[in-house]
Design an enzyme around this catalytic site. Sequence first.
Site, short mmCIF file in Angstrom:
data_model
loop_
_atom_site.label_atom_id
_atom_site.label_comp_id
_atom_site.label_asym_id
_atom_site.label_seq_id
_atom_site.Cartn_x
_atom_site.Cartn_y
_atom_site.Cartn_z
CB SER A 65 -1.97 -3.25 1.03
OG SER A 65 -0.95 -3.99 1.64
CD GLN A 85 -6.43 -0.77 7.43
OE1 GLN A 85 -7.06 -1.82 7.62
NE2 GLN A 85 -5.17 -0.61 7.81
CB THR A 142 11.58 -9.48 -11.16
OG1 THR A 142 12.63 -9.33 -12.12
CG2 THR A 142 10.91 -10.83 -11.33
CB CYS A 182 6.05 5.12 14.12
SG CYS A 182 7.29 5.06 15.40
CG ASN A 190 -4.74 3.89 9.45
OD1 ASN A 190 -5.10 4.90 8.85
ND2 ASN A 190 -3.71 3.89 10.27
N GLY A 198 0.81 -1.21 0.00
CA GLY A 198 0.00 0.00 0.00
C GLY A 198 0.84 1.27 0.00
CB THR A 199 3.98 2.21 1.74
OG1 THR A 199 3.46 1.86 3.02
CG2 THR A 199 4.86 3.44 1.86
N1 PLP Z 1 -2.71 3.08 3.90
C1 PLP Z 1 -3.38 2.71 5.00
C2 PLP Z 1 -4.73 3.31 5.28
C3 PLP Z 1 -2.83 1.77 5.88
O1 PLP Z 1 -3.51 1.41 6.98
C4 PLP Z 1 -1.56 1.22 5.58
C5 PLP Z 1 -0.91 0.27 6.52
O2 PLP Z 1 -1.22 0.24 7.68
C6 PLP Z 1 -0.91 1.62 4.40
C7 PLP Z 1 -1.52 2.55 3.59
C8 PLP Z 1 0.41 1.04 4.01
O3 PLP Z 1 0.23 -0.27 3.49
P1 PLP Z 1 1.43 -1.32 3.42
O4 PLP Z 1 1.67 -1.79 4.81
O5 PLP Z 1 0.94 -2.39 2.52
O6 PLP Z 1 2.59 -0.59 2.85
#
Ligand code: PLP
Length: 367
Positions: free
Chosen positions: A190, A170, A230, A312, A142, A68-69
Amino acid sequence: MTYLDANATEPLRPCAAEAMTEAACIVGNPSSIHTAGRAARALLENARETIARALGADPLNCIFTSGGTEANALALHALGVGRRFLVGRTEHDAVRQSVPTQAPLEWLDVDQNGQIRLDLLEQSLAQPGALPAFVCLMFANNETGVLHPMAEIVRLCRHYGAHLHVDAVQAVGRVELSLLEQHFDSLACSGHKIGGPKGAGALLIQNTTHTSFTPLFVGGGQEQGRRGGTPALPSIVGFAAALQDALQHPVAYESLRHRLEQAARSLGAVICGEKAPRLGNTSCLALPGQKAQTQLMRLDLEGICVSAGSACSSGKVTISHVLEAMGLGDLAGQAIRVSLPWNVTEADIEQFIQTYTRLVAISTKTP
Ligand code: PLP
């Protein structure tokens, strides 16, 4: 151990583990043109088709990432060029920290329930002579599970010609898909938040009028030149299997959560965001006068895994920017998040309630 920290990561679904194991035995690289490569490519494209179609996007506009990040960072970087950023105050750091440094940035306030102030969003969108906007709003928070009023947000963004990027990390697999479809120009998701493996996510793009796409890294031109490297085939295949399973077997979280919240409320806890529509699996419980970190440690000692505020990556508990933005004052440092995973049981809820009750009794004697 009682694991109630789904929003941090969900336990791996057996079907995802099975799919990953099979994919891990495929020797080929999806970019190779020989038989082994084509077998890997077929699995990759199959996963892409599953994920994109489930979320209402064209598979051609599904770009696999490491999670997700990266999906959020890629969206902001690749699609936000030449735009001004309007970002919700309660967004995850994956979005808050990814706004390009030189870009104009405006924070969007939320109300005391954690929902975006539509009047302020419209005011920002309507600024005469401003650059076109790139709006970043998460589908579900989240920490609190609070859902923004997406249909209204979409209407405003369309009306003012803004790009709407939705962090649905989420929400995917936890809200009805009809709520997600048609509700974004780009969307981040994610795998590990829905019982897939860690290490796979996706950026979906719906609005294909974008003429330019600036990748974060180019490498060997994978993902049609939009994300080099990859692809992590076993994780991606596991992600697709988990998503299918989540959609086929939705969990009736609400009754379990209701029981948990009733008990917490009777012990003096405040349920943050209670008045807004929320994810069924998430409960943010603030205990007046009790530090979140202390609650977390006491619960952990009793075998209960939950989160506190925004924990964190170093494990340090900081004051929650989400609860602060909701105007909760001191409670922003006194809240824990209980988030139910796909395999939660009634016994888990009872275990939590018993332990929380003991914790509250101790806390009132020793703050
Ligand atoms: N966005 C939200 C709302 C999240 O809760 C999180 C992870 O807690 C992320 C993005 C980041 O996702 P990932 O852990 O897959 O990088």
